[in-house]
Design a protein around this motif. Structure first.
Motif, PDB file in Angstrom:
ATOM      1  N   MET A 119      49.759-111.797 144.111  1.00 38.44           N
ATOM      2  CA  MET A 119      48.725-112.785 143.771  1.00 38.44           C
ATOM      3  C   MET A 119      47.374-112.400 144.370  1.00 38.44           C
ATOM      4  SD  MET A 119      51.017-116.260 144.136  1.00 38.44           S
ATOM      5  CE  MET A 119      49.927-117.509 143.442  1.00 38.44           C
ATOM      6  N   SER A 120      47.399-111.781 145.550  1.00 40.60           N
ATOM      7  CA  SER A 120      46.125-111.368 146.161  1.00 40.60           C
ATOM      8  C   SER A 120      45.529-110.186 145.387  1.00 40.60           C
ATOM      9  CB  SER A 120      46.307-111.002 147.637  1.00 40.60           C
ATOM     10  OG  SER A 120      46.951-109.758 147.773  1.00 40.60           O
ATOM     11  N   CYS A 242      39.671-118.136 145.181  1.00 41.32           N
ATOM     12  CA  CYS A 242      40.547-117.560 146.209  1.00 41.32           C
ATOM     13  C   CYS A 242      41.032-118.570 147.233  1.00 41.32           C
ATOM     14  CB  CYS A 242      39.780-116.488 146.988  1.00 41.32           C
ATOM     15  SG  CYS A 242      39.334-115.111 145.993  1.00 41.32           S
ATOM     16  N   SER A 243      40.289-119.665 147.404  1.00 42.77           N
ATOM     17  CA  SER A 243      40.564-120.562 148.538  1.00 42.77           C
ATOM     18  C   SER A 243      41.995-121.101 148.549  1.00 42.77           C
ATOM     19  CB  SER A 243      39.553-121.709 148.552  1.00 42.77           C
ATOM     20  OG  SER A 243      39.614-122.409 147.327  1.00 42.77           O
ATOM     21  N   SER A 244      42.535-121.440 147.351  1.00 43.88           N
ATOM     22  CA  SER A 244      43.900-121.976 147.297  1.00 43.88           C
ATOM     23  C   SER A 244      44.904-120.940 147.783  1.00 43.88           C
ATOM     24  CB  SER A 244      44.258-122.381 145.869  1.00 43.88           C
ATOM     25  OG  SER A 244      43.337-123.327 145.394  1.00 43.88           O
ATOM     26  N   HIS A 245      44.735-119.708 147.306  1.00 41.07           N
ATOM     27  CA  HIS A 245      45.659-118.641 147.691  1.00 41.07           C
ATOM     28  C   HIS A 245      45.573-118.351 149.181  1.00 41.07           C
ATOM     29  CE1 HIS A 245      47.032-114.364 148.006  1.00 41.07           C
ATOM     30  NE2 HIS A 245      48.052-114.910 147.384  1.00 41.07           N
ATOM     31  N   VAL A 246      44.350-118.343 149.714  1.00 41.52           N
ATOM     32  CA  VAL A 246      44.173-118.104 151.162  1.00 41.52           C
ATOM     33  C   VAL A 246      44.888-119.190 151.973  1.00 41.52           C
ATOM     34  CG1 VAL A 246      42.479-118.041 153.035  1.00 41.52           C
ATOM     35  CG2 VAL A 246      42.014-116.829 150.924  1.00 41.52           C
ATOM     36  N   LEU A 251      49.380-120.710 155.521  1.00 37.13           N
ATOM     37  CA  LEU A 251      50.517-121.579 155.846  1.00 37.13           C
ATOM     38  C   LEU A 251      51.802-120.782 155.978  1.00 37.13           C
ATOM     39  CD1 LEU A 251      50.265-124.749 153.552  1.00 37.13           C
ATOM     40  CD2 LEU A 251      50.375-124.718 156.038  1.00 37.13           C
ATOM     41  N   PHE A 252      52.048-119.927 154.985  1.00 40.10           N
ATOM     42  CA  PHE A 252      53.311-119.183 154.929  1.00 40.10           C
ATOM     43  C   PHE A 252      53.413-118.172 156.067  1.00 40.10           C
ATOM     44  CE2 PHE A 252      55.883-115.591 153.274  1.00 40.10           C
ATOM     45  CZ  PHE A 252      57.071-116.262 153.033  1.00 40.10           C
ATOM     46  N   TYR A 253      52.412-117.302 156.171  1.00 39.38           N
ATOM     47  CA  TYR A 253      52.465-116.266 157.211  1.00 39.38           C
ATOM     48  C   TYR A 253      52.247-116.843 158.606  1.00 39.38           C
ATOM     49  CZ  TYR A 253      53.161-112.160 154.345  1.00 39.38           C
ATOM     50  OH  TYR A 253      53.719-111.213 153.532  1.00 39.38           O
ATOM     51  N   GLY A 254      51.444-117.900 158.689  1.00 37.54           N
ATOM     52  CA  GLY A 254      51.223-118.549 159.992  1.00 37.54           C
ATOM     53  C   GLY A 254      52.527-119.017 160.602  1.00 37.54           C
ATOM     54  N   SER A 255      53.368-119.678 159.785  1.00 40.82           N
ATOM     55  CA  SER A 255      54.639-120.180 160.316  1.00 40.82           C
ATOM     56  C   SER A 255      55.611-119.044 160.626  1.00 40.82           C
ATOM     57  CB  SER A 255      55.269-121.211 159.373  1.00 40.82           C
ATOM     58  OG  SER A 255      55.330-120.730 158.071  1.00 40.82           O
ATOM     59  N   ILE A 256      55.604-117.981 159.789  1.00 42.20           N
ATOM     60  CA  ILE A 256      56.490-116.828 160.057  1.00 42.20           C
ATOM     61  C   ILE A 256      56.092-116.151 161.372  1.00 42.20           C
ATOM     62  CG2 ILE A 256      57.047-114.454 159.346  1.00 42.20           C
ATOM     63  CD1 ILE A 256      57.173-115.312 156.532  1.00 42.20           C
ATOM     64  N   LEU A 289      50.166-129.098 146.099  1.00 40.37           N
ATOM     65  CA  LEU A 289      49.045-129.994 146.441  1.00 40.37           C
ATOM     66  C   LEU A 289      47.764-129.194 146.621  1.00 40.37           C
ATOM     67  CD1 LEU A 289      50.637-132.536 148.966  1.00 40.37           C
ATOM     68  CD2 LEU A 289      49.918-132.986 146.632  1.00 40.37           C
ATOM     69  N   ILE A 290      47.867-128.061 147.329  1.00 38.28           N
ATOM     70  CA  ILE A 290      46.694-127.209 147.559  1.00 38.28           C
ATOM     71  C   ILE A 290      46.130-126.728 146.218  1.00 38.28           C
ATOM     72  CG2 ILE A 290      45.968-124.926 148.424  1.00 38.28           C
ATOM     73  CD1 ILE A 290      48.004-125.408 150.762  1.00 38.28           C
TER      74      ILE A 290
END
Length: 320
Positions: A119-120, A242-246, A251-256, A289-290
Motif C-alpha cells: 500500500m505504501s 497518505c495520512s490514513s495509511h500512515v 498503529l500496527f507497527y507501533g504495537s508490534i 474508522l481511520i
C-alpha cells in the motif's frame, strides 16, 4: 509410543488469559464484544463500498478491501474464543483449535506486514509518479502484489508453525496468554528450540523489518515530492492521500515494536497481554474508522450507498 505421543502433545491447552483478575474479565467482555462487532461491520462496509462503488475501483481501494478482509479474518480467529473464556470459567482450547489459531494468526500477521508495504508503494506511485500511475499500478500488478502478500504470509506461517508443531511439549499445556501464539508454544517445549528461534528471527526480518524498511523508503520519497509541491492546496491534497495509511502503519507497527522490545519480566508480560489485546481487538476496529473519517471518497460512497438504499426502500413502500 502412544504414551510418548500423549506426553508430547496434550489433548487441550489452558489459556490463562486474564484469569488472574476475574473482576477485569467482566469489564473486558462487553468492551471486546463491542470492538469486535464494530470491527466486523466497519471492515465489512469498506469491502462492500469498494466493490459496489465504481469510483472506488482503484488500486488504493482494492488493497484497502484486502486489508479489511484480513482484519475481519484475524479478529475472528481470536476474539470469539477470547469472549467464551471471558464469559465463563472454562479456559481450555483443544489441541487442534490451538494449532489452527496459531497457523492463522501467524499467516495473517505476516500478510498484513507485506500488504502495508504494498500500500505504501501504491501511495509512492500516486504522488511521485502521478503521470505514469495508471500504467505502473495496472490491474495485473495489483492482483499479483495482493497474491504475493497472502501467499508470502502463508508460506512463512506453514514453515514456522509446522516447525513449532513438531516440538515435543512433554505434557506442558498452560499458556499464559489469551490466544495460542507461536513463541508461547515454543516456550512450552521440553527440548532445545534454538533452530526454531533462528527460523523465527529470519522470518521476522523478512516479514516485519524488510516491509517496514520499504515503507520508510516509500515515505522518504513521498516527503521529498511533497516538499517540492509549490501550492499549499496541492501539498494538502498529497498529504491527505497518505495520512490514513500512515496512521494505520503507525498503529500496527507501533504495537508490534512495543510488544517485542519489552524485557521478559512478568510485569511486562502482563503489559504485553494488553498490547496484544490492542492489536487483535482495537487496531482492526480503528482501521476502517481511520479510512472513513479521513477520506472524502469513502464518505461519499457510503452516503451514496445509504441514500440509494433509502430511496429504493421508500419507493417500495410507496408502491405498496
Amino acid at each position: 509410543t502412544m504414551e510418548g505421543a500423549n506426553t508430547s502433545s496434550p489433548p487441550v491447552f489452558i489459556l490463562l488469559g486474564f484469569s488472574a483478575r476475574p473482576s477485569l474479565e467482566s469489564v473486558l467482555f462487553p468492551v471486546v464484544l463491542g470492538f469486535y462487532v464494530v470491527s466486523v461491520l466497519g471492515n465489512g462496509l469498506i469491502i462492500l463500498v469498494s466493490c459496489v462503488d465504481v469510483h472506488l475501483h482503484t488500486p488504493m481501494y482494492f488493497f484497502l478491501a484486502n486489508l479489511s478482509f484480513l482484519d475481519i479474518s484475524f479478529t475472528t480467529s481470536i476474539v470469539p474464543q477470547l469472549l467464551a473464556h471471558l464469559w465463563g470459567p472454562q479456559k481450555t482450547i483443544s489441541y487442534a483449535g490451538c494449532v489452527v489459531q496459531f497457523y492463522i494468526s501467524h499467516w495473517l500477521g505476516a500478510t498484513e506486514c507485506v500488504l502495508l508495504a504494498v500500500m505504501s508503494y501504491d501511495r509512492y506511485a500516486a504522488i511521485c509518479r502521478p503521470l505514469h500511475y495508471i500504467v505502473i499500478m495496472r490491474p495485473q500488478l495489483c492482483l499479483g502484489l495482493a497474491l504475493a502478500s497472502w501467499l508470502g504470509g502463508l508460506s512463512t506461517s506453514v514453515v514456522g508453525s509446522t516447525l513449532t508443531l513438531l516440538l515435543p511439549l512433554c505434557g506442558n499445556n498452560r499458556i499464559d496468554h489469551f490466544f495460542c501464539e507461536m513463541p508461547l508454544i515454543m516456550q512450552l517445549a521440553c527440548v532445545d528450540t534454538s533452530h526454531n528461534e533462528l527460523e523465527m528471527y529470519v522470518a521476522s526480518f523478512l516479514f516485519v523489518v524488510l516491509p517496514l524498511g520499504l515503507i520508510l523508503v516509500s515515505y522518504g520519497h513521498i516527503a521529498r515530492a511533497v516538499a517540492n509541491i509549490r501550492s499549499v492546496e496541492g501539498r494538502r491534497k498529497a498529504l491527505n492521500t497518505c495520512s490514513s495509511h500512515v496512521a494505520v502503519v503507525t498503529l500496527f507497527y507501533g504495537s508490534i515494536i512495543f510488544m517485542y522490545l519489552q524485557p521478559a519480566k512478568s510485569s511486562s508480560h502482563e503489559q504485553g497481554k494488553f498490547v496484544a489485546l490492542f492489536y487483535t481487538v482495537a487496531t482492526p476496529t480503528l482501521n476502517p474508522l481511520i479510512y472513513t473519517l479521513r477520506n472524502k471518497d469513502v464518505q461519499k460512497a457510503l452516503w451514496h450507498l445509504v441514500s440509494e438504499d433509502c430511496c429504493s426502500f421508500l419507493g417500495k413502500q410507496g408502491q405498496a
